[in-house]
Motif scaffolding. Structure first.
Motif, mmCIF file in Angstrom:
data_model
loop_
_atom_site.group_PDB
_atom_site.id
_atom_site.type_symbol
_atom_site.label_atom_id
_atom_site.label_comp_id
_atom_site.label_asym_id
_atom_site.label_seq_id
_atom_site.Cartn_x
_atom_site.Cartn_y
_atom_site.Cartn_z
ATOM 1 N N PRO A 35 -9.809 10.176 -2.823
ATOM 2 C CA PRO A 35 -9.738 8.250 -3.335
ATOM 3 C C PRO A 35 -10.867 8.403 -4.975
ATOM 4 O O PRO A 35 -10.381 7.263 -5.365
ATOM 5 N N ALA A 46 0.453 5.447 0.574
ATOM 6 C CA ALA A 46 -0.276 6.927 0.659
ATOM 7 C C ALA A 46 -0.200 8.124 -0.379
ATOM 8 O O ALA A 46 0.369 8.190 -0.388
ATOM 9 N N SER A 55 -5.584 9.419 0.241
ATOM 10 C CA SER A 55 -6.181 8.118 -0.157
ATOM 11 C C SER A 55 -4.748 7.189 0.194
ATOM 12 O O SER A 55 -3.868 7.633 0.429
ATOM 13 N N GLU A 56 -5.316 6.071 0.352
ATOM 14 C CA GLU A 56 -4.575 4.443 0.079
ATOM 15 C C GLU A 56 -4.943 3.411 -0.667
ATOM 16 O O GLU A 56 -5.442 3.313 -0.554
ATOM 17 N N LYS A 103 1.838 7.260 -7.427
ATOM 18 C CA LYS A 103 1.566 8.662 -6.586
ATOM 19 C C LYS A 103 2.436 9.544 -6.881
ATOM 20 O O LYS A 103 1.805 10.898 -6.559
ATOM 21 N N VAL A 136 -8.503 2.967 -0.438
ATOM 22 C CA VAL A 136 -9.952 4.417 0.343
ATOM 23 C C VAL A 136 -9.493 5.202 0.730
ATOM 24 O O VAL A 136 -8.265 5.282 1.151
ATOM 25 N N PRO A 137 -10.686 6.343 1.261
ATOM 26 C CA PRO A 137 -10.265 7.118 2.109
ATOM 27 C C PRO A 137 -8.540 6.929 3.280
ATOM 28 O O PRO A 137 -9.352 5.632 3.971
ATOM 29 N N ASN A 138 -7.878 8.066 3.155
ATOM 30 C CA ASN A 138 -6.778 8.102 4.914
ATOM 31 C C ASN A 138 -7.190 9.537 4.726
ATOM 32 O O ASN A 138 -5.935 9.904 4.313
ATOM 33 N N GLY A 139 -7.731 10.427 5.677
ATOM 34 C CA GLY A 139 -8.157 11.802 6.393
ATOM 35 C C GLY A 139 -8.323 12.152 4.842
ATOM 36 O O GLY A 139 -9.248 11.432 4.411
ATOM 37 N N GLU A 140 -7.676 13.065 4.677
ATOM 38 C CA GLU A 140 -8.373 14.245 3.260
ATOM 39 C C GLU A 140 -7.560 13.822 2.310
ATOM 40 O O GLU A 140 -8.112 13.898 1.222
ATOM 41 N N SER A 153 1.286 -1.574 0.014
ATOM 42 C CA SER A 153 -0.078 0.189 0.006
ATOM 43 C C SER A 153 0.527 0.863 0.008
ATOM 44 O O SER A 153 2.031 1.088 0.196
#
Length: 134
Positions: A15, A10, A94-95, A126, A88-92, A8
């Motif tokens: 997302p 970030a 994505s992951e 990324k 998937v969402p990760n804070g503001e 994974s």
């Protein structure tokens, strides 16, 4: 059961933005080294690219609201690899998660090389997405 690695990364992008770019097979040559620089063509729901190791057919999951970008890669030999992937969402941000399965007969070195290649692809993705936002 096969050995599995979840890889994974970030990404500082929403997302939806990650999904729209990474889930579009036409963008694969920009971030997936296996088809880097290849011309990719669509035939119905199949995407065809000429990779260094031969022609590949790629089928992505239908567009969905869950961030699922699972895709099958079929080699010229007919061997097919299922690649689960989702955002998937990760804070503001994505992951992005890619699930790598160890295929029968694969050595430790080959499995490690696959993991490194996927990690590098995700890093390229990324960088593309985050630089586009800047």
């Amino acid at each position: 059961m096969q050995d599995v690695q979840h890889i994974s990364i970030a990404i500082a992008r929403p997302p939806d933005a990650v999904y729209q770019f990474a889930g579009n097979p036409a963008n694969l040559p920009q971030w997936a080294a296996g088809v880097a620089g290849a011309e990719i063509q669509q035939e119905n729901d199949i995407w065809i690219a000429q990779a260094p190791f031969g022609k590949v057919k790629i089928r992505f999951a239908q567009q969905n609201a869950l961030g699922v970008m699972d895709h099958d890669v079929e080699l010229e030999s007919g061997e097919t690899f299922h690649n689960p992937m989702r955002v998937v969402p990760n804070g503001e941000g994505s992951e992005l998660i890619f699930t790598l399965f160890r295929h029968p007969g694969m050595t430790d070195d080959e499995f490690a090389a696959d993991k490194l290649a996927i990690s590098n692809d995700l890093q390229t993705l990324k960088e593309l997405l985050e630089s586009a936002a800047g």
